[in-house]
Every structure is written in structure tokens, then in C-alpha cells.
Design a protein around this motif. Structure first.
Motif, PDB file in Angstrom:
ATOM      1  N   ASP A   8      26.358 -34.425  35.639  1.00  0.00           N
ATOM      2  CA  ASP A   8      26.251 -35.729  36.291  1.00  0.00           C
ATOM      3  C   ASP A   8      27.004 -35.787  37.613  1.00  0.00           C
ATOM      4  O   ASP A   8      26.518 -36.350  38.588  1.00  0.00           O
ATOM      5  CB  ASP A   8      26.786 -36.837  35.376  1.00  0.00           C
ATOM      6  CG  ASP A   8      25.965 -36.988  34.116  1.00  0.00           C
ATOM      7  OD1 ASP A   8      24.723 -36.858  34.187  1.00  0.00           O
ATOM      8  OD2 ASP A   8      26.562 -37.229  33.052  1.00  0.00           O
ATOM      9  N   LYS A   9      28.202 -35.249  37.630  1.00  0.00           N
ATOM     10  CA  LYS A   9      29.062 -35.277  38.815  1.00  0.00           C
ATOM     11  C   LYS A   9      29.745 -33.932  38.964  1.00  0.00           C
ATOM     12  O   LYS A   9      30.036 -33.258  37.975  1.00  0.00           O
ATOM     13  CB  LYS A   9      30.157 -36.343  38.677  1.00  0.00           C
ATOM     14  CG  LYS A   9      29.671 -37.746  38.441  1.00  0.00           C
ATOM     15  CD  LYS A   9      29.276 -38.400  39.718  1.00  0.00           C
ATOM     16  CE  LYS A   9      28.883 -39.856  39.424  1.00  0.00           C
ATOM     17  NZ  LYS A   9      28.148 -40.437  40.493  1.00  0.00           N
ATOM     18  N   ASP A  16      26.581 -37.368  44.166  1.00  0.00           N
ATOM     19  CA  ASP A  16      27.137 -36.929  42.883  1.00  0.00           C
ATOM     20  C   ASP A  16      28.077 -35.738  43.038  1.00  0.00           C
ATOM     21  O   ASP A  16      28.529 -35.165  42.052  1.00  0.00           O
ATOM     22  CB  ASP A  16      26.007 -36.577  41.906  1.00  0.00           C
ATOM     23  CG  ASP A  16      25.238 -37.817  41.477  1.00  0.00           C
ATOM     24  OD1 ASP A  16      25.850 -38.904  41.427  1.00  0.00           O
ATOM     25  OD2 ASP A  16      24.037 -37.700  41.191  1.00  0.00           O
ATOM     26  N   ASP A  66      33.684 -38.622  27.688  1.00  0.00           N
ATOM     27  CA  ASP A  66      33.196 -37.753  28.759  1.00  0.00           C
ATOM     28  C   ASP A  66      33.555 -36.302  28.437  1.00  0.00           C
ATOM     29  O   ASP A  66      34.562 -36.027  27.785  1.00  0.00           O
ATOM     30  CB  ASP A  66      33.827 -38.109  30.106  1.00  0.00           C
ATOM     31  CG  ASP A  66      33.150 -39.265  30.799  1.00  0.00           C
ATOM     32  OD1 ASP A  66      32.117 -39.745  30.304  1.00  0.00           O
ATOM     33  OD2 ASP A  66      33.668 -39.688  31.845  1.00  0.00           O
ATOM     34  N   GLN A 120      22.361 -29.732  34.386  1.00  0.00           N
ATOM     35  CA  GLN A 120      22.177 -31.171  34.601  1.00  0.00           C
ATOM     36  C   GLN A 120      23.498 -31.945  34.532  1.00  0.00           C
ATOM     37  O   GLN A 120      23.606 -32.984  33.895  1.00  0.00           O
ATOM     38  CB  GLN A 120      21.170 -31.736  33.605  1.00  0.00           C
ATOM     39  CG  GLN A 120      19.810 -31.091  33.713  1.00  0.00           C
ATOM     40  CD  GLN A 120      18.816 -31.596  32.680  1.00  0.00           C
ATOM     41  OE1 GLN A 120      19.148 -32.325  31.751  1.00  0.00           O
ATOM     42  NE2 GLN A 120      17.579 -31.204  32.853  1.00  0.00           N
TER      43      GLN A 120
END
Length: 85
Positions: free
Chosen positions: A14-15, A39, A61, A12
Motif C-alpha cells: 500500500d505504501k 504512495d 498493519d 501490492q
């Protein structure tokens, strides 16, 4: 590369920022597995990827870099790590 694309979706992420011709297979598989096209960023050069990463990253991040030495990804690691706060 396709297995990495499947894992991107399983984890999963994000990008995804990809560099090079072979990496397109990662992106295509991730899309096939359900990741949104917007994405995934395809870059032709490490410099392009560095600019994108530095413009997107935020405090706290987590970045996952999967690379081959042949693509000189140490350039990316060095240039993004030296710009982290």
C-alpha cells in the motif's frame, strides 16, 4: 534496488517509505511498474522515516522493512516497535 521496486508492486504494497539516496531507485522502479507516486515517501533520515511511520501506522498493519546495516535501520525497528500497542 530496482528489483525491490518491482517486487513492491508485485506484492501490492500500500505504501513505501524509503530512506537514503540509493533507495530512490526502489521508488523510481515502483512508479515505473505502476505504483502511485503519492504512495511512496522519500526520507532523507531515519528520524524522518520514524515520524512518518509512527503517524501512519494503524492497528493490525503489517510493516515490511528492507534495510542495510550501513543505514542503521535498527534505529527504525527499535523506535517503531517500542511505540506499537
Amino acid at each position: 534496488h530496482r528489483e525491490v521496486g518491482m517486487e513492491v508492486v508485485r506484492q501490492q504494497l500500500d505504501k513505501v517509505i524509503l530512506v537514503g539516496k540509493e533507495a530512490t531507485y526502489i521508488g523510481k522502479q515502483a512508479i515505473q511498474e505502476g505504483m502511485r507516486k503519492e504512495d511512496i515517501v522519500f526520507c532523507k533520515t531515519n528520524e524522518e522515516a520514524i515520524k512518518i511511520i509512527n503517524s501512519m501506522k494503524q492497528e493490525n498493519d503489517v510493516l515490511l522493512l528492507k534495510a542495510s546495516n550501513g543505514m542503521h535501520f535498527d534505529e527504525i525497528v527499535h523506535k517503531i516497535s517500542t511505540t506499537c500497542a
